[in-house]
Design an enzyme around this catalytic site. Structure first.
Site, mmCIF file in Angstrom:
data_model
loop_
_atom_site.group_PDB
_atom_site.id
_atom_site.type_symbol
_atom_site.label_atom_id
_atom_site.label_comp_id
_atom_site.label_asym_id
_atom_site.label_seq_id
_atom_site.Cartn_x
_atom_site.Cartn_y
_atom_site.Cartn_z
ATOM 1 N N ASP A 232 0.831 -1.196 0.000
ATOM 2 C CA ASP A 232 0.000 0.000 0.000
ATOM 3 C C ASP A 232 0.875 1.260 0.000
ATOM 4 O OD1 ASP A 232 -2.821 0.970 0.383
ATOM 5 O OD2 ASP A 232 -1.935 1.899 2.157
ATOM 6 N N GLU A 284 14.019 -15.542 0.650
ATOM 7 C CA GLU A 284 14.336 -16.657 1.545
ATOM 8 C C GLU A 284 13.288 -17.765 1.444
ATOM 9 O OE1 GLU A 284 14.397 -15.145 5.536
ATOM 10 O OE2 GLU A 284 15.802 -13.547 4.983
HETATM 11 C C1 GLC Z 1 -4.105 3.041 -0.772
HETATM 12 C C2 GLC Z 1 -5.347 2.191 -0.677
HETATM 13 C C3 GLC Z 1 -6.481 3.078 -0.269
HETATM 14 C C4 GLC Z 1 -6.175 3.649 1.084
HETATM 15 C C5 GLC Z 1 -4.843 4.384 1.076
HETATM 16 C C6 GLC Z 1 -4.364 4.650 2.468
HETATM 17 O O1 GLC Z 1 -4.211 3.994 -1.759
HETATM 18 O O2 GLC Z 1 -5.557 1.539 -1.880
HETATM 19 O O3 GLC Z 1 -7.693 2.392 -0.245
HETATM 20 O O4 GLC Z 1 -7.170 4.555 1.461
HETATM 21 O O5 GLC Z 1 -3.839 3.623 0.459
HETATM 22 O O6 GLC Z 1 -3.971 3.466 3.104
#
Ligand code: GLC
Ligand code: MG
Length: 637
Positions: A232, A284
């Site tokens: 993310d 790993e």
């Molecule tokens: C990414 C995710 C989104 C979230 C953001 C903060 O863009 O896809 O849904 O709100 O990160 O974590």
């Protein structure tokens, strides 16, 4: 019928992109050519009737994904979380939130996925934690300058009494990116950075405790059998030293727009050292585990830096997702994507929808190139739903023919549109509140999906509850209304995935095809000819091709099938060897055979499903010049 333009001769350019085998990758890892299906746990299937999807619900419905023909699933977060950002605010990375189930449910889900032959990728959220994470709770009760605060980005305020934020950075969801805390003694205190919601404090990745903890979290899920991670906000972990000021609106998607100046918190060079170390952790483990970046960066060249040989394996191609439905743009982004990723030896990915953007069946229902708001409400201009779905089907069929890895978002295989008339009072995305009710946010693409037309909640759960309302007309999209129905969007996806696998398109090549007008996107992927007509006039297919799949039924103009506006076709020329199809010397004669058997023009040719011409003509040893793969764009280690 309108006049059909028949190009006199169709010849291919030399391949822009070689197949994996031509590039010497005979035992390429699965993810180079995979179709990965994104499951958004809140909205996939609910087992306990509380209106929120959960892990047992996913496990029960997982055979749908296998039957569809995907290779893997990616699960959005299901970890312990107060759900301030639908689970992207994690309070404990090693437990499952009770709303989704238990750790045993996660194990059962991974086991079921593997039984079905599906790999399972989990989401990791390293840029920020929840404000309920024990680290942040401790930071709040600790003094300024303490070790607990040093895991986050706490700073003194500016101005008299420090009552102004440390700088002007803005939250992606709207409003300032800084929040002031109250110190233990009750006095107004320091500020902490949150690039997203106020409940998502950013971690300080220069603090050695942070990378150590995340390496351990990666191992926790790898040990449990996860086949990899979707990372993310992979472009956000490192901030420019000194947190230099930046005073502009900055949505996530704007990170993918080329501008003169970039914010000092996206795409900083320091992120690459983190991913090199993650590469080593994952290496790993046996079995080709994968690391995929969510990185909204301004160019494909910048994106390629994330997938250098010693870093991540792939990155979502948001340039492709953002491309308007215009032939020139589509050709350009495909060319740029393949060139950028080939330059570092990484597979290109393709994606049209996810849980953060307006579903593509709706996006394409607006004039090409429209600047859409972040989320659509009842008083916004509404899309042309019929056109949107028609173009979405064509766009998907085009995407699934491209070499590389493709990402699907749950429900797109049903042709689901965005919920564009959701009442504002039920919205859950923090964007709506934080933007002062100016941006509606992402709820419209997160609506629980319909499985059974006549069941309560369309079969999403055992009862009528759904955490977001399902729009009118949802039953028409239900899976049970589409399975086995010729022409349904579901059957189109299934046939496309089956043929993609049978014809090796994901590991295949791409050579542009000349001869059509500019508004037709046409290419050859090994033995498969792909024609997407983005223009208004129907176009003819070369005479002796055999239609395999088309995004809508093809009319016949008396001399053969023609490709109408906003339709994509895959076709094969069984009598020609794959090698010939992909080389520059090949020309498709445009002379028509008097009439084509009816089955060639049927919507999805039933005979094509049984076709096993894959590999029927032995592939010659490499005759196509190999592209030299040179990781020239990679940051130095
Ligand atoms: C990414 C995710 C989104 C979230 C953001 C903060 O863009 O896809 O849904 O709100 O990160 O974590
Ligand atoms: Mg539930």
């Amino acid at each position: 019928m309108a006049t059909v333009t028949t190009p006199p001769e169709l010849s291919t350019h030399p391949p822009l992109h070689p197949s994996d085998s031509e590039a010497g990758r005979r035992d390429a890892p699965w993810w180079r050519s995979a179709v990965i299906y994104q499951i958004y746990p809140r909205s996939f299937a609910d087992s306990d009737g509380d209106g929120v999807g959960d892990l047992p619900g996913i496990t029960r419905r997982l055979d749908h994904v296998a039957r569809l023909g995907a290779d893997a699933i990616w699960l959005s977060p299901f970890y312990s979380s107060p759900q301030a950002d639908a689970g992207y605010d994690v309070a404990d990375y090693r437990t499952v939130d009770p709303v989704f189930g238990t750790l045993q449910d996660a194990d059962a889900l991974l086991t079921r996925a593997h039984e079905l032959g599906l790999r399972a990728i989990v989401d990791i959220v390293p840029n920020h934690t929840s404000d309920q994470h024990p680290w942040f709770v401790e930071a709040l009760t600790s003094a300024p300058g303490s070790a607990a605060r040093a895991r986050y980005l706490f700073r003194d305020g500016t101005g008299p009494g420090g009552d102004q934020p440390p700088n002007h950075w803005r939250s992606v969801f709207g409003g300032p990116a800084w929040q002031r805390v109250t110190e233990a003694d009750g006095s107004p205190g320091q500020w902490y950075l949150h690039l997203f919601d106020v409940h998502q404090p950013d971690l300080d990745w220069t603090n050695p405790g942070v990378p150590a903890e995340f390496a351990s979290i990666l191992r926790f899920w790898l040990d449990r059998g996860a086949d990899g991670f979707r990372i993310d906000v992979a472009n956000g972990l490192v901030k420019a030293p000194g947190l230099p000021d930046w005073d502009h609106e900055q949505g996530m998607m704007q990170g993918a727009v080329e501008t003169d100046e970039q914010p000092p918190y996206w795409d900083q060079d320091g992120v690459h050292a983190i991913y090199r170390s993650w590469h080593d952790v994952v290496a790993e483990y046996p079995g080709d585990r994968v690391l995929v970046a969510e990185a909204w960066v301004p160019s494909l060249d910048r994106l390629a830096r994330y997938v250098c040989p010693d870093e991540l394996d792939q990155a979502f191609n948001f340039s492709y997702l953002l491309s308007p439905w215009r032939a020139k743009d589509v050709r350009e982004v495909i060319t740029d994507s393949l060139q950028a990723m080939d330059s570092v030896g990484a597979p290109t990915t393709w994606v049209l929808s996810n849980h953060d953007v307006i579903r593509h069946a709706t996006r394409f229902g607006y004039p090409a190139g429209s600047d859409l708001p972040k989320g659509i409400g009842v008083d916004d201009p509404q899309p042309d739903a019929v056109l949107g779905l028609r173009r979405a089907r064509a766009a998907t069929l085009l995407m699934l023919a491209l070499p590389g890895s493709a990402y699907l978002y749950q429900g797109e295989e049903l042709g689901l549109p965005e919920h564009t008339t959701m009442p504002d009072e039920v919205r859950q995305d923090p964007t709506w509140v934080r933007s002062g009710h100016t941006q509606r946010g992402r709820d419209g693409c997160r609506v629980p999906i319909p499985w059974e037309a006549d069941a309560p909640s369309c079969g999403f759960g055992p009862g009528p509850l759904t955490w977001l309302p399902q729009p009118q007309g949802w039953p028409d999209y239900a899976l049970d209304r589409q399975v086995g129905v010729p022409g349904s969007t579901y059957e189109l996806y299934r046939a496309a995935l089956e043929q993609r696998a049978a014809r090796g398109l994901g590991a295949g090549s791409l050579a542009w095809l000349d001869g059509y007008d500019d508004d037709v996107v046409a290419f050859v992927n090994d033995r498969t000819l792909v024609v997407a007509n983005l223009g208004e006039m129907p176009v003819a297919l070369p005479a002796d091709v055999r239609v395999i799949v088309s995004s809508l039924p093809l009319p016949d103009d008396g001399t053969g099938p023609v490709v109408p506006s906003d339709v994509t076709v895959w076709a094969a020329r069984p009598d020609h060897s794959p090698r010939q199809m992909a080389t520059s010397s090949t020309a498709f004669a445009a002379t028509r055979t008097p009439s084509l058997p009816a089955r060639f023009t049927s919507y999805i040719s039933a005979s094509a499903r049984r076709t096993t011409d894959c590999g029927s003509s032995p592939r010659a040893a490499t005759t196509t010049p190999m592209l030299t793969v040179m990781p020239t764009r990679c940051p130095s280690t």
